[in-house]
Structures are given as C-alpha cells and as structure tokens.
Design a protein around this motif. Structure first.
Motif, PDB file in Angstrom:
ATOM      1  N   GLU A 135       1.082  -1.149   0.004  1.00  0.00           N
ATOM      2  CA  GLU A 135       0.010   0.056  -0.137  1.00  0.00           C
ATOM      3  C   GLU A 135       0.958   1.146  -0.090  1.00  0.00           C
ATOM      4  O   GLU A 135       1.089   2.348  -0.748  1.00  0.00           O
ATOM      5  CB  GLU A 135      -0.728   0.115   1.277  1.00  0.00           C
ATOM      6  N   ALA A 136       1.870   1.400   0.468  1.00  0.00           N
ATOM      7  CA  ALA A 136       2.447   2.214   0.847  1.00  0.00           C
ATOM      8  C   ALA A 136       3.575   2.733  -0.144  1.00  0.00           C
ATOM      9  O   ALA A 136       4.069   3.828  -1.005  1.00  0.00           O
ATOM     10  CB  ALA A 136       3.723   2.598   1.378  1.00  0.00           C
ATOM     11  N   ALA A 137       3.887   1.582  -0.541  1.00  0.00           N
ATOM     12  CA  ALA A 137       4.700   1.404  -1.932  1.00  0.00           C
ATOM     13  C   ALA A 137       4.105   2.232  -3.397  1.00  0.00           C
ATOM     14  O   ALA A 137       4.150   2.887  -4.114  1.00  0.00           O
ATOM     15  CB  ALA A 137       5.358   0.411  -2.381  1.00  0.00           C
ATOM     16  N   GLU A 138       2.363   1.655  -3.283  1.00  0.00           N
ATOM     17  CA  GLU A 138       1.626   2.338  -4.359  1.00  0.00           C
ATOM     18  C   GLU A 138       1.309   3.632  -4.520  1.00  0.00           C
ATOM     19  O   GLU A 138       1.403   4.216  -5.173  1.00  0.00           O
ATOM     20  CB  GLU A 138       0.515   1.978  -4.314  1.00  0.00           C
ATOM     21  N   ARG A 139       1.580   4.046  -2.865  1.00  0.00           N
ATOM     22  CA  ARG A 139       1.200   5.519  -2.824  1.00  0.00           C
ATOM     23  C   ARG A 139       2.267   6.784  -3.539  1.00  0.00           C
ATOM     24  O   ARG A 139       2.376   7.435  -3.496  1.00  0.00           O
ATOM     25  CB  ARG A 139       0.683   5.817  -1.250  1.00  0.00           C
ATOM     26  N   PHE A 140       3.701   5.876  -2.791  1.00  0.00           N
ATOM     27  CA  PHE A 140       5.078   6.415  -3.221  1.00  0.00           C
ATOM     28  C   PHE A 140       4.657   6.689  -5.040  1.00  0.00           C
ATOM     29  O   PHE A 140       5.228   7.762  -5.374  1.00  0.00           O
ATOM     30  CB  PHE A 140       6.145   5.485  -2.131  1.00  0.00           C
ATOM     31  N   ALA A 141       4.410   5.254  -5.393  1.00  0.00           N
ATOM     32  CA  ALA A 141       4.367   5.543  -7.060  1.00  0.00           C
ATOM     33  C   ALA A 141       3.324   6.096  -7.607  1.00  0.00           C
ATOM     34  O   ALA A 141       4.059   6.783  -8.675  1.00  0.00           O
ATOM     35  CB  ALA A 141       4.792   3.947  -7.435  1.00  0.00           C
ATOM     36  N   ARG A 142       2.327   5.851  -6.731  1.00  0.00           N
ATOM     37  CA  ARG A 142       1.682   7.250  -7.757  1.00  0.00           C
ATOM     38  C   ARG A 142       1.649   9.092  -7.297  1.00  0.00           C
ATOM     39  O   ARG A 142       1.753  10.187  -8.267  1.00  0.00           O
ATOM     40  CB  ARG A 142       0.078   6.942  -6.732  1.00  0.00           C
ATOM     41  N   ALA A 143       2.742   9.279  -6.248  1.00  0.00           N
ATOM     42  CA  ALA A 143       3.317  10.296  -5.965  1.00  0.00           C
ATOM     43  C   ALA A 143       4.654  10.843  -7.133  1.00  0.00           C
ATOM     44  O   ALA A 143       4.610  11.904  -6.781  1.00  0.00           O
ATOM     45  CB  ALA A 143       3.689  10.560  -4.892  1.00  0.00           C
ATOM     46  N   GLY A 144       4.719   9.797  -7.737  1.00  0.00           N
ATOM     47  CA  GLY A 144       5.338   9.970  -8.720  1.00  0.00           C
ATOM     48  C   GLY A 144       7.077   9.284  -8.097  1.00  0.00           C
ATOM     49  O   GLY A 144       8.107   9.324  -9.343  1.00  0.00           O
ATOM     50  N   MET A 145       7.425   8.823  -6.970  1.00  0.00           N
ATOM     51  CA  MET A 145       8.522   8.484  -6.479  1.00  0.00           C
ATOM     52  C   MET A 145       9.489   7.144  -7.103  1.00  0.00           C
ATOM     53  O   MET A 145       8.185   5.936  -7.529  1.00  0.00           O
ATOM     54  CB  MET A 145       8.355   8.742  -4.881  1.00  0.00           C
ATOM     55  N   LEU A 146      10.257   7.094  -7.623  1.00  0.00           N
ATOM     56  CA  LEU A 146      11.002   5.724  -7.440  1.00  0.00           C
ATOM     57  C   LEU A 146      10.973   4.415  -6.340  1.00  0.00           C
ATOM     58  O   LEU A 146      11.260   5.057  -5.155  1.00  0.00           O
ATOM     59  CB  LEU A 146      12.168   5.469  -8.177  1.00  0.00           C
ATOM     60  N   VAL A 147      10.318   3.238  -6.325  1.00  0.00           N
ATOM     61  CA  VAL A 147      10.294   2.911  -5.580  1.00  0.00           C
ATOM     62  C   VAL A 147      10.947   1.163  -5.192  1.00  0.00           C
ATOM     63  O   VAL A 147      11.120   0.897  -6.307  1.00  0.00           O
ATOM     64  CB  VAL A 147       9.290   2.449  -4.724  1.00  0.00           C
ATOM     65  N   VAL A 148      12.316   1.266  -4.236  1.00  0.00           N
ATOM     66  CA  VAL A 148      12.828  -0.482  -4.054  1.00  0.00           C
ATOM     67  C   VAL A 148      11.803  -0.798  -3.065  1.00  0.00           C
ATOM     68  O   VAL A 148      11.996  -0.106  -1.483  1.00  0.00           O
ATOM     69  CB  VAL A 148      13.615  -0.032  -4.130  1.00  0.00           C
ATOM     70  N   GLN A 149      12.189  -2.347  -3.054  1.00  0.00           N
ATOM     71  CA  GLN A 149      11.346  -2.959  -1.671  1.00  0.00           C
ATOM     72  C   GLN A 149      11.885  -3.859  -2.071  1.00  0.00           C
ATOM     73  O   GLN A 149      12.485  -4.611  -1.889  1.00  0.00           O
ATOM     74  CB  GLN A 149      10.091  -3.406  -2.055  1.00  0.00           C
ATOM     75  N   ASP A 150      12.174  -4.619  -0.344  1.00  0.00           N
ATOM     76  CA  ASP A 150      13.602  -5.764   0.196  1.00  0.00           C
ATOM     77  C   ASP A 150      14.374  -6.355  -0.762  1.00  0.00           C
ATOM     78  O   ASP A 150      14.608  -7.245  -1.153  1.00  0.00           O
ATOM     79  CB  ASP A 150      11.909  -6.590  -0.590  1.00  0.00           C
ATOM     80  N   ARG A 151      15.146  -4.840  -0.548  1.00  0.00           N
ATOM     81  CA  ARG A 151      16.817  -5.149  -1.567  1.00  0.00           C
ATOM     82  C   ARG A 151      17.814  -3.975  -0.328  1.00  0.00           C
ATOM     83  O   ARG A 151      17.018  -3.584   0.466  1.00  0.00           O
ATOM     84  CB  ARG A 151      16.691  -4.299  -2.516  1.00  0.00           C
ATOM     85  N   CYS A 152      18.792  -4.598  -0.340  1.00  0.00           N
ATOM     86  CA  CYS A 152      19.583  -4.324   0.778  1.00  0.00           C
ATOM     87  C   CYS A 152      20.975  -3.599   0.231  1.00  0.00           C
ATOM     88  O   CYS A 152      21.748  -3.879  -0.743  1.00  0.00           O
ATOM     89  CB  CYS A 152      20.363  -5.501   1.839  1.00  0.00           C
ATOM     90  N   THR A 153      21.200  -2.012  -0.134  1.00  0.00           N
ATOM     91  CA  THR A 153      22.084  -1.726  -0.621  1.00  0.00           C
ATOM     92  C   THR A 153      23.537  -2.172  -0.692  1.00  0.00           C
ATOM     93  O   THR A 153      24.441  -1.754  -1.135  1.00  0.00           O
ATOM     94  CB  THR A 153      21.777   0.157  -0.154  1.00  0.00           C
ATOM     95  N   TYR A 154      23.209  -2.485   0.590  1.00  0.00           N
ATOM     96  CA  TYR A 154      24.543  -3.472   0.295  1.00  0.00           C
ATOM     97  C   TYR A 154      25.239  -4.097  -0.351  1.00  0.00           C
ATOM     98  O   TYR A 154      26.337  -3.784  -1.373  1.00  0.00           O
ATOM     99  CB  TYR A 154      25.087  -3.332   2.397  1.00  0.00           C
TER     100      TYR A 154
END
Length: 162
Positions: A135-154
């Motif tokens: 739900e949060a990912a969809e809200r961010f994406a609909r607001a024009g933000m790129l979204v990454v989930q369940d990934r470690c930046t390291y």
C-alpha cells in the motif's frame, strides 16, 4: 554526482502518466541506475554505532562509498549525532532535501512514515531487505517516486562493484 530526477529512468521503465507500477523497481539495471544517481540519503530508523546491526552498518558502508547520509533515528532521543552527522527527528528538517529516503523499519511500521515521506518528496524510497509494504509503495509510486522494496543497499552496491 547529480541529483536523480524522477523522470531520469532507463527507457525500459519510463512510465506513462498513469502507469505507477513502472515506478516499482526491481531489476539489477534499475537498481544500479538509482545507486549511480542518488547522492543524499535520509535514513529513517538508523541506529547508533553502539547499538549496531544493519541499520548502522549499511548506512556507514554507504557513507564510505560516497553517499551523503542524513540520520533520522526513530528511537534514541539522547543521540544527537550518528556517523559524525547531526541527527534529524523528521524529514521536514532535512535541508537540503534528500534524493532518497531509506527505511530501516518493520513492514508494519511503514504506514506511520508515509505522509512524512510524501511531504518530503524524495525521488526514491528504498525499503531495506525484508521490508515490504504494498500500500505504501503504491502511494509513493502514484506520487511519482521510484520505489525499491526488500533490497539491501549494501548487497546491491557490492553486486554492482560500486
């Protein structure tokens, strides 16, 4: 390193105005592109060195790799500095604004940060390994933000040899 523009995506994922799903990124190429473009990262849920764990070591590693880390701890009210940088208690006080907001929070805690993140308008929202909230990912994406989930930046920085 220049700031990431929300519209500055690989051509494969450039979404149409109503195609918010294209802003949910998960391919190595998309992840690499973000990590090459992002410079300033606000880390919600960062922990002090004394506490340790991934919520400290991952941002510390990112800082070593040249990212400008802005600590936004959720707990530890007595802490005024993490990674040699003054802490912020809200994204609203982060100036200049962050290109990316990185979340070290439980999946069920993400909704409590949605409005603050939407107001901050980062180009990217990154939920660390094990963290997912559709739900949060969809809200961010609909607001024009790129979204990454369940990934470690390291892990992703190591994979990309950055």
């Amino acid at each position: 390193m220049e700031t990431l523009d929300r519209n500055d995506m690989p051509s494969k994922v450039t979404p149409g105005p109503d195609d918010w799903r294209a802003r949910l990124l998960d391919t190595p190429e998309q992840i690499d592109h973000i990590l090459q473009q992002v410079k300033r990262v606000a880390v919600i849920g960062i922990k002090p060195r004394e506490v340790g764990g991934p919520a400290h070591t991952v941002p510390a590693y990112m800082q070593q790799k040249g990212f400008d880390i802005v600590p936004v701890p959720v707990y530890y009210p007595e802490v005024t500095e993490i990674l040699g940088v003054p802490v912020h208690r809200s994204l609203a006080t982060v100036d200049p604004a962050a290109d990316m907001v990185q979340l070290f929070r439980k999946s069920e805690d993400i909704p409590g940060h949605v409005e603050e993140i939407l107001a901050a308008e980062p180009s990217v929202v990154w939920m660390q390994l094990g963290i997912r909230n559709a739900e949060a990912a969809e809200r961010f994406a609909r607001a024009g933000m790129l979204v990454v989930q369940d990934r470690c930046t390291y892990i992703e920085l190591e994979r990309a040899k950055r």
